[in-house]
Design a protein around this motif. Structure first.
Motif, PDB file in Angstrom:
ATOM      1  N   ARG A  37      -1.412 -16.779  -0.628  1.00 34.89           N
ATOM      2  CA  ARG A  37      -0.550 -15.685  -0.096  1.00 34.89           C
ATOM      3  C   ARG A  37      -1.146 -14.350  -0.704  1.00 34.89           C
ATOM      4  O   ARG A  37      -1.035 -13.453  -0.058  1.00 34.89           O
ATOM      5  CB  ARG A  37       0.706 -15.922   0.053  1.00 34.89           C
ATOM      6  CG  ARG A  37       1.341 -17.266   0.714  1.00 34.89           C
ATOM      7  CD  ARG A  37       2.626 -17.302   0.797  1.00 34.89           C
ATOM      8  NE  ARG A  37       3.296 -16.234   1.359  1.00 34.89           N
ATOM      9  CZ  ARG A  37       4.647 -15.909   1.070  1.00 34.89           C
ATOM     10  NH1 ARG A  37       5.257 -16.548   0.696  1.00 34.89           N
ATOM     11  NH2 ARG A  37       5.148 -14.893   1.981  1.00 34.89           N
ATOM     12  N   LYS A  38      -1.402 -14.484  -2.004  1.00 32.37           N
ATOM     13  CA  LYS A  38      -1.367 -12.996  -2.769  1.00 32.37           C
ATOM     14  C   LYS A  38      -3.042 -12.633  -2.294  1.00 32.37           C
ATOM     15  O   LYS A  38      -3.108 -11.354  -2.008  1.00 32.37           O
ATOM     16  CB  LYS A  38      -1.402 -13.386  -4.445  1.00 32.37           C
ATOM     17  CG  LYS A  38      -0.091 -13.472  -4.872  1.00 32.37           C
ATOM     18  CD  LYS A  38      -0.315 -13.362  -6.280  1.00 32.37           C
ATOM     19  CE  LYS A  38       1.528 -13.789  -6.916  1.00 32.37           C
ATOM     20  NZ  LYS A  38       1.173 -14.061  -8.170  1.00 32.37           N
ATOM     21  N   LYS A  39      -3.771 -13.624  -2.188  1.00 27.81           N
ATOM     22  CA  LYS A  39      -5.056 -13.145  -1.868  1.00 27.81           C
ATOM     23  C   LYS A  39      -5.300 -12.585  -0.327  1.00 27.81           C
ATOM     24  O   LYS A  39      -5.838 -11.595  -0.387  1.00 27.81           O
ATOM     25  CB  LYS A  39      -6.196 -14.272  -1.652  1.00 27.81           C
ATOM     26  CG  LYS A  39      -6.482 -14.663  -3.298  1.00 27.81           C
ATOM     27  CD  LYS A  39      -7.234 -16.067  -3.318  1.00 27.81           C
ATOM     28  CE  LYS A  39      -7.649 -16.319  -4.701  1.00 27.81           C
ATOM     29  NZ  LYS A  39      -8.392 -17.650  -5.063  1.00 27.81           N
ATOM     30  N   ASP A  40      -4.576 -13.372   0.339  1.00 24.66           N
ATOM     31  CA  ASP A  40      -4.375 -12.686   1.994  1.00 24.66           C
ATOM     32  C   ASP A  40      -3.793 -11.405   1.852  1.00 24.66           C
ATOM     33  O   ASP A  40      -4.152 -10.351   2.721  1.00 24.66           O
ATOM     34  CB  ASP A  40      -3.415 -13.667   2.604  1.00 24.66           C
ATOM     35  CG  ASP A  40      -4.173 -15.122   3.149  1.00 24.66           C
ATOM     36  OD1 ASP A  40      -5.392 -15.116   2.681  1.00 24.66           O
ATOM     37  OD2 ASP A  40      -3.372 -15.875   3.386  1.00 24.66           O
ATOM     38  N   ALA A  41      -2.652 -11.179   0.914  1.00 23.72           N
ATOM     39  CA  ALA A  41      -2.062  -9.733   1.023  1.00 23.72           C
ATOM     40  C   ALA A  41      -3.002  -8.893   0.480  1.00 23.72           C
ATOM     41  O   ALA A  41      -3.076  -7.666   1.199  1.00 23.72           O
ATOM     42  CB  ALA A  41      -0.652  -9.830   0.139  1.00 23.72           C
TER      43      ALA A  41
END
Length: 110
Positions: A37-41
């Motif tokens: 999720r952090k990478k996507d954000a």
């Protein structure tokens, strides 16, 4: 949002060792999901920075000014009611405004 959410009743008769193993696997799974999720954000942010031609300084300025700030430290104390203090920011309390000598209200620095 969740499909076929497991019931906690399914785990109630499992031995502690099995529960701890499941707990460790879940912890690892949650950490991986959070990383994704952090990478996507971050990719979304990167795309927006490029799309809107934002500079590094503009992004940092927005982040810094929107970060939560702590309460300003008290600079003045009401001598009659020592629990009443004022940071010097915002509207001055009446006890400060009506004091003839404001220097006596200053809280000494440590």
């Amino acid at each position: 949002m969740t499909k076929n959410k497991p019931s906690l009743d399914e785990f109630k008769d499992l031995p502690l060792e099995d529960l701890q193993e499941i707990q460790n696997k879940l912890k690892s799974f949650v950490e991986k999901r959070m990383d994704t999720r952090k990478k996507d954000a971050l990719n979304t942010i990167k795309d927006m920075v490029q799309e809107y031609e934002l500079t590094f300084e503009e992004v940092v300025r927005v982040i810094r000014t929107s970060a939560k700030r702590g309460k300003a430290p008290a600079l003045y104390r009401n001598p009659e009611k020592p629990r009443q203090t004022w940071s010097g920011k915002g509207e001055a309390p009446e006890w400060y405004s009506t004091a003839p000598d404001k220097s006596v209200l200053l809280i000494p620095e440590d």
